[in-house]
Motif scaffolding. Structure first.
Motif, PDB file in Angstrom:
ATOM      1  N   LYS A  49       1.254  -1.184  -0.048  1.00 44.56           N
ATOM      2  CA  LYS A  49      -0.141   0.130   0.342  1.00 44.56           C
ATOM      3  C   LYS A  49       1.088   1.079  -0.005  1.00 44.56           C
ATOM      4  CE  LYS A  49      -3.752  -2.203   2.141  1.00 44.56           C
ATOM      5  NZ  LYS A  49      -4.763  -2.575   0.974  1.00 44.56           N
ATOM      6  N   PRO A  50       0.582   2.291  -0.494  1.00 47.27           N
ATOM      7  CA  PRO A  50      -0.989   2.694  -1.672  1.00 47.27           C
ATOM      8  C   PRO A  50      -1.180   1.785  -2.447  1.00 47.27           C
ATOM      9  CG  PRO A  50       0.033   4.503  -1.821  1.00 47.27           C
ATOM     10  CD  PRO A  50       0.973   3.774  -0.760  1.00 47.27           C
ATOM     11  N   ASN A  51      -0.122   1.382  -3.036  1.00 48.02           N
ATOM     12  CA  ASN A  51      -0.194   0.020  -4.528  1.00 48.02           C
ATOM     13  C   ASN A  51      -1.494  -0.023  -3.772  1.00 48.02           C
ATOM     14  OD1 ASN A  51       1.934   1.411  -6.221  1.00 48.02           O
ATOM     15  ND2 ASN A  51       2.984   0.811  -4.699  1.00 48.02           N
ATOM     16  N   SER A  52      -2.108  -1.186  -5.032  1.00 45.35           N
ATOM     17  CA  SER A  52      -3.084  -2.068  -4.421  1.00 45.35           C
ATOM     18  C   SER A  52      -2.933  -3.008  -6.044  1.00 45.35           C
ATOM     19  CB  SER A  52      -4.253  -1.491  -4.509  1.00 45.35           C
ATOM     20  OG  SER A  52      -5.465  -2.294  -4.346  1.00 45.35           O
ATOM     21  N   PHE A  53      -3.939  -4.059  -5.551  1.00 45.56           N
ATOM     22  CA  PHE A  53      -4.092  -5.251  -7.239  1.00 45.56           C
ATOM     23  C   PHE A  53      -5.245  -5.945  -6.062  1.00 45.56           C
ATOM     24  CE2 PHE A  53      -4.405 -10.191  -7.450  1.00 45.56           C
ATOM     25  CZ  PHE A  53      -4.242  -9.720  -9.281  1.00 45.56           C
ATOM     26  N   GLY A  70      -6.610  -5.862 -12.294  1.00 42.71           N
ATOM     27  CA  GLY A  70      -5.370  -4.681 -12.035  1.00 42.71           C
ATOM     28  C   GLY A  70      -4.624  -4.274 -10.995  1.00 42.71           C
ATOM     29  N   HIS A  71      -3.551  -3.019 -11.449  1.00 43.80           N
ATOM     30  CA  HIS A  71      -2.595  -2.777 -10.094  1.00 43.80           C
ATOM     31  C   HIS A  71      -2.906  -1.780 -10.267  1.00 43.80           C
ATOM     32  CE1 HIS A  71      -0.211  -6.849  -9.201  1.00 43.80           C
ATOM     33  NE2 HIS A  71      -0.411  -7.152 -10.387  1.00 43.80           N
ATOM     34  N   TYR A  72      -3.447  -0.880  -9.186  1.00 42.86           N
ATOM     35  CA  TYR A  72      -3.350   0.496  -8.576  1.00 42.86           C
ATOM     36  C   TYR A  72      -0.846   0.495  -8.935  1.00 42.86           C
ATOM     37  CZ  TYR A  72      -2.750   5.365  -7.113  1.00 42.86           C
ATOM     38  OH  TYR A  72      -2.059   6.510  -7.474  1.00 42.86           O
ATOM     39  N   LEU A  73      -1.111   1.987  -9.431  1.00 40.95           N
ATOM     40  CA  LEU A  73       0.783   1.745 -10.190  1.00 40.95           C
ATOM     41  C   LEU A  73       0.949   3.653  -9.033  1.00 40.95           C
ATOM     42  CD1 LEU A  73       1.234   0.707 -13.191  1.00 40.95           C
ATOM     43  CD2 LEU A  73       1.826  -0.872 -10.737  1.00 40.95           C
ATOM     44  N   GLU A  74       0.899   3.893  -7.375  1.00 41.37           N
ATOM     45  CA  GLU A  74       1.244   4.990  -6.210  1.00 41.37           C
ATOM     46  C   GLU A  74       2.636   5.877  -7.141  1.00 41.37           C
ATOM     47  OE1 GLU A  74       2.534   7.992  -4.371  1.00 41.37           O
ATOM     48  OE2 GLU A  74       3.458   5.775  -4.348  1.00 41.37           O
ATOM     49  N   ASP A 110      -8.829   3.446  -5.419  1.00 40.25           N
ATOM     50  CA  ASP A 110      -7.121   3.866  -5.151  1.00 40.25           C
ATOM     51  C   ASP A 110      -6.577   4.462  -4.969  1.00 40.25           C
ATOM     52  OD1 ASP A 110      -7.405   0.739  -4.372  1.00 40.25           O
ATOM     53  OD2 ASP A 110      -6.889   0.505  -6.157  1.00 40.25           O
ATOM     54  N   ALA A 111      -6.556   5.568  -6.483  1.00 45.10           N
ATOM     55  CA  ALA A 111      -5.727   6.912  -6.647  1.00 45.10           C
ATOM     56  C   ALA A 111      -5.783   7.872  -5.460  1.00 45.10           C
ATOM     57  CB  ALA A 111      -6.179   6.943  -8.063  1.00 45.10           C
ATOM     58  N   LYS A 112      -7.576   8.043  -5.194  1.00 44.43           N
ATOM     59  CA  LYS A 112      -7.635   8.638  -4.455  1.00 44.43           C
ATOM     60  C   LYS A 112      -7.699   8.259  -2.639  1.00 44.43           C
ATOM     61  CE  LYS A 112     -12.236  10.456  -6.280  1.00 44.43           C
ATOM     62  NZ  LYS A 112     -13.368  10.178  -6.061  1.00 44.43           N
ATOM     63  N   THR A 113      -7.505   7.404  -2.726  1.00 40.92           N
ATOM     64  CA  THR A 113      -6.433   6.853  -0.886  1.00 40.92           C
ATOM     65  C   THR A 113      -5.349   7.103  -0.913  1.00 40.92           C
ATOM     66  OG1 THR A 113      -8.475   4.626  -1.067  1.00 40.92           O
ATOM     67  CG2 THR A 113      -6.610   4.742   0.003  1.00 40.92           C
ATOM     68  N   ALA A 114      -4.338   7.235  -1.991  1.00 37.27           N
ATOM     69  CA  ALA A 114      -2.569   7.293  -2.201  1.00 37.27           C
ATOM     70  C   ALA A 114      -3.178   8.564  -2.263  1.00 37.27           C
ATOM     71  CB  ALA A 114      -2.810   6.747  -2.985  1.00 37.27           C
ATOM     72  N   ASN A 118      -7.621  11.956  -8.193  1.00 38.11           N
ATOM     73  CA  ASN A 118      -8.425  11.308  -9.248  1.00 38.11           C
ATOM     74  C   ASN A 118      -7.023  10.587  -9.545  1.00 38.11           C
ATOM     75  OD1 ASN A 118     -11.341  11.666  -9.491  1.00 38.11           O
ATOM     76  ND2 ASN A 118     -10.767  13.967  -9.973  1.00 38.11           N
ATOM     77  N   LEU A 119      -7.305   9.329 -10.435  1.00 41.84           N
ATOM     78  CA  LEU A 119      -6.634   8.558 -11.295  1.00 41.84           C
ATOM     79  C   LEU A 119      -5.538   9.120 -12.092  1.00 41.84           C
ATOM     80  CD1 LEU A 119      -4.735   5.692 -11.505  1.00 41.84           C
ATOM     81  CD2 LEU A 119      -7.126   5.100 -12.887  1.00 41.84           C
ATOM     82  N   GLU A 120      -5.052   9.573 -12.933  1.00 41.28           N
ATOM     83  CA  GLU A 120      -4.709  10.278 -14.070  1.00 41.28           C
ATOM     84  C   GLU A 120      -4.805   9.212 -15.550  1.00 41.28           C
ATOM     85  OE1 GLU A 120      -0.772  11.960 -13.959  1.00 41.28           O
ATOM     86  OE2 GLU A 120      -1.719  13.626 -11.959  1.00 41.28           O
ATOM     87  N   THR A 121      -4.452   7.838 -15.765  1.00 43.15           N
ATOM     88  CA  THR A 121      -4.210   6.510 -16.530  1.00 43.15           C
ATOM     89  C   THR A 121      -4.291   5.515 -16.397  1.00 43.15           C
ATOM     90  OG1 THR A 121      -2.100   8.738 -17.613  1.00 43.15           O
ATOM     91  CG2 THR A 121      -2.381   6.004 -18.568  1.00 43.15           C
TER      92      THR A 121
END
Length: 225
Positions: A49-53, A70-74, A110-114, A118-121
């Protein structure tokens, strides 16, 4: 069709075995990871965290209709969708687009948690026609690419993307790379390459456990081409 959404986590595995036959059916062996890699991804969701799967499952009552991972890449505030598939028995009902939107929603959370607004891409890989083995697989490959384009993903054409080898006997695999900018501006090549480096690190090194030198060689070959 009334789709209900659930997530597989390391503490909630009750839909995990239901997904695996569909996964094995839909994806060519070259891009199909060993099942235990999913488990490593689920573990990483707790430790990175804050990366996620995310492991999303779509259900109609008890029938599996779709799944996506999918993965969130902080580091780059981007989402990487690894797999998305619809049960062939229920295709044609807009299920794929609904699954994609739900995954985008989760990655945006996930982006907001980080700490980002918002998520960019969002970025994803998909097979090319060169790697399919049958006429049916070729048709499915074309449909898959058209599906992503309908959902506002643009194919990256300025360089050839390589997925690092998922199996020791294989070399890097040329794949199509699609990207969706959620901020309305086109991503630069420099931005795309930063996202790829983050994918190689968070996904292919830390989760898949691919040798660091193999990853460096794949990146170098991609940048040379």
């Amino acid at each position: 069709m009334n789709i209900t959404w659930d997530e597989v986590t390391i503490d909630r595995l009750h839909h995990f075995e239901k997904v695996l036959p569909l996964y094995d059916l839909v994806f060519p062996i070259e891009v199909r990871e060993p099942h235990e890699v999913f488990m490593k991804g689920l573990h990483s969701a707790k430790t990175r965290k804050p990366n996620s799967f995310r492991f999303l499952v779509g259900l109609d009552e008890e029938q599996l209709v779709s799944f996506a991972t999918g993965h969130y890449l902080e580091e780059v505030n981007a989402g990487f969708i690894v797999y998305i598939a619809t049960n062939p028995k229920v295709q044609g009902n807009g299920i794929g687009s609904k699954t994609l939107l739900k995954m985008e929603e989760l990655l945006n959370q996930d982006a907001k948690t980080a700490g980002n607004p918002n998520l960019e891409t969002i970025i994803l890989e998909t097979e090319t026609q060169d790697m399919v083995h049958t006429k049916e697989e070729k048709e499915n490959c074309v449909k898959r690419n058209q599906f992503f384009e309908r959902n506002h993903y643009k194919k990256v054409k300025k360089f050839k993307y390589l997925q690092p080898p998922l199996h020791q006997a294989h070399g890097p695999v040329p794949l199509n790379l699609f990207i969706k900018s959620l901020q309305g501006n086109e991503s630069s090549i420099e931005t795309i390459k930063k996202i790829i480096h983050a994918i190689y690190k968070e996904k292919y090194y830390l989760v898949n456990g691919i040798d660091e030198q193999v990853l460096k060689d794949s990146l170098q070959k991609m940048e040379q081409d």
